[in-house]
Design an enzyme around this catalytic site. Structure first.
Site, PDB file in Angstrom:
ATOM      1  N   ASN A  48       0.844  -1.275  -0.068  1.00 26.85           N
ATOM      2  CA  ASN A  48       0.081  -0.144  -0.014  1.00 26.85           C
ATOM      3  C   ASN A  48       0.738   1.440  -0.127  1.00 26.85           C
ATOM      4  O   ASN A  48       2.114   1.095   0.038  1.00 26.85           O
ATOM      5  CB  ASN A  48      -1.055   0.013   1.464  1.00 26.85           C
ATOM      6  N   ASP A  75      -4.404  -6.155   4.252  1.00 29.89           N
ATOM      7  CA  ASP A  75      -5.675  -7.021   4.465  1.00 29.89           C
ATOM      8  C   ASP A  75      -5.753  -8.405   3.553  1.00 29.89           C
ATOM      9  O   ASP A  75      -6.342  -9.310   4.152  1.00 29.89           O
ATOM     10  CB  ASP A  75      -6.810  -6.116   3.622  1.00 29.89           C
ATOM     11  N   LYS A 128      10.431 -16.146 -10.344  1.00 26.14           N
ATOM     12  CA  LYS A 128       9.940 -14.863 -10.958  1.00 26.14           C
ATOM     13  C   LYS A 128       8.766 -15.338 -12.040  1.00 26.14           C
ATOM     14  O   LYS A 128       9.203 -16.266 -12.922  1.00 26.14           O
ATOM     15  CB  LYS A 128      10.815 -14.394 -11.462  1.00 26.14           C
ATOM     16  N   LYS A 156     -14.821  -0.331  13.619  1.00 27.65           N
ATOM     17  CA  LYS A 156     -13.436  -1.108  13.516  1.00 27.65           C
ATOM     18  C   LYS A 156     -13.201  -1.032  14.865  1.00 27.65           C
ATOM     19  O   LYS A 156     -12.615  -1.987  15.585  1.00 27.65           O
ATOM     20  CB  LYS A 156     -12.483  -0.229  12.606  1.00 27.65           C
ATOM     21  N   LYS A 162     -12.062  -4.518  16.793  1.00 26.03           N
ATOM     22  CA  LYS A 162     -10.789  -4.675  17.202  1.00 26.03           C
ATOM     23  C   LYS A 162     -10.438  -4.509  18.654  1.00 26.03           C
ATOM     24  O   LYS A 162      -9.207  -4.730  19.067  1.00 26.03           O
ATOM     25  CB  LYS A 162      -9.707  -3.527  16.385  1.00 26.03           C
TER      26      LYS A 162
END
Length: 402
Positions: free
Chosen positions: A209, A278, A288, A336, A340
């Site tokens: 990310n 995630d 590869k 959340k 959590k």
């Protein structure tokens, strides 16, 4: 709060420097040991002898000591200081510090120190209101400097406006506040995560990310500045960790989870600022993957939920979570936080390109389990880190009072 503390009192060259003599006396009455550092310009307004008589300490004015065997002065002063207080601070002095210029004893001492710093400006009102001065003050504020004043009133030039040195009581109170704030996590151990994790597709490619790690690193620095012992677990980031932190580098979500599990029982709080993947490939290739004309499909599976699993056994540990959302920011973040098991959650709107990921600035909303909400308008991540830690300290204190 000032009792037995060493205050480095910096005096820059302004007409208000005569008030610094009385300020040094007030600080001494509060129990402080005061060591004065004067700029060359300040000695044109008042003599070092005056301060030496009041403080019963030598007064430093020269960057270059005559005795080559003596300690490097700006380093020894920086190491001695519990706090550095500059009153008065001129526009020139503020500009130099804001831009990293260290060309005299006072500016080099500030650059070499890591203690709280309080600045009390005093100058002509037009100089204070000049956009360049405003930018310099804003930059230093974002870096953790505390400012007090100036007050409005008649100035030395005969004009009334903002530019008078703040009342001495206000300056001393700010110094005490800065010292209190800088020790409110003394003895606490905090685990901080930062940066993004990387999940391999093959030996050269991965899923990740846009996290730079800036937010987590700034939180680590803020915690350290307030007395905490910090363990920083960092995923992918080009940043240099604070030297005072125990720094552990990881790559994947599973590696980060293992390190957190290892250290969680030893800390008082966890700040989960990392952007943990995630999803991850079910079967990464050991070689590869070559280019080919036909489409390639990669099957993903859900990554382990580190925070949810660790919070089940958190006990009295305080947990701060982060949410990155593109829509329904508050509702998704509250959901959340509940799932959590977090005590505090920092909500990020990542649909905007001008803040958040890879930016030096952000805009967040801080929510806690008691229903309190604090919106931090667009600010540097250093300022936001301070606000997050403020909320965290308040939450931990409230828990202890119950």
């Amino acid at each position: 709060m000032l009792k037995d503390k060493t205050v480095i009192l910096g005096v820059a060259g302004g007409i208000a420097s005569y008030k610094s003599v009385e300020l040094s006396r007030v600080l001494i009455e509060r129990g402080a040991r005061v060591k004065v550092v004067m700029t060359s310009a300040a000695t044109k307004f008042i003599t070092p002898l005056t301060f030496r008589t009041i403080t019963r300490q030598s007064v430093a004015t020269d960057l270059f000591e005559a005795d080559p065997s003596a300690k490097i002065h700006h380093i020894s002063l920086a190491e001695e200081a519990d706090i550095i207080l500059v009153a008065p601070a001129t526009a020139n002095f503020i500009a130099k510090v804001a831009n990293g210029v260290a060309d005299d004893l006072l500016t080099t001492t500030i650059l070499a120190s890591d203690c709280p710093k309080v600045i009390a400006p005093a100058m002509n009102h037009k100089m204070f209101l000049n956009p360049l001065t405003e930018i310099n003050i804003g930059r230093l504020s974002s870096l953790g400097f505390y400012f007090v004043g100036p007050s409005a009133g008649e100035l030395a030039c005969g004009i009334s406006g903002p530019g008078r040195l703040a009342p001495l009581a206000d300056i001393v109170n700010m110094a005490e506040f800065a010292l209190t704030r800088s020790s409110d996590l003394s003895g606490k151990r905090v685990l901080v995560t930062a940066g993004g994790t990387r999940e391999p597709i093959d030996p050269v490619r991965y899923i990740s990310n846009r996290s730079s790690g800036k937010m987590g690193y700034e939180i680590a620095r803020e915690l350290i500045s307030r007395g905490a012992k910090v363990t920083l677990v960092s995923g992918a980031s080009a940043l240099t960790p604070p030297s005072e932190a125990l720094s552990i580098r990881v790559i994947t979500a599973s590696e980060m989870g293992a390190v957190i599990k290892e250290h969680f029982s030893q800390v008082d709080a966890l700040v989960m600022a990392a952007a943990v993947s995630d999803f991850l490939p079910i079967s990464p290739s050991s070689t590869k993957i070559k280019k080919q004309a036909s489409p390639i499909s990669i099957t993903l599976k859900k990554a382990p939920d580190i925070l949810a699993s660790i919070s089940k056994d958190k006990g009295e540990r305080y947990v701060v979570a982060f949410s990155a959302e593109t829509d329904n920011l508050i509702d998704n973040s509250l959901d959340k936080m509940k799932k959590k098991g977090a005590d505090l959650i920092v909500c990020n709107d990542v649909s905007r390109d001008d803040i958040g990921f890879e930016s030096d600035d952000n805009e967040v909303i801080i929510l806690d389990r008691e229903g309190n909400s604090t919106k931090i308008p667009r600010s540097s991540k250093r300022v936001i880190a301070r606000a997050i830690v403020d909320s965290m300290v308040e939450g931990m204190s409230a828990r202890n009072r119950r």
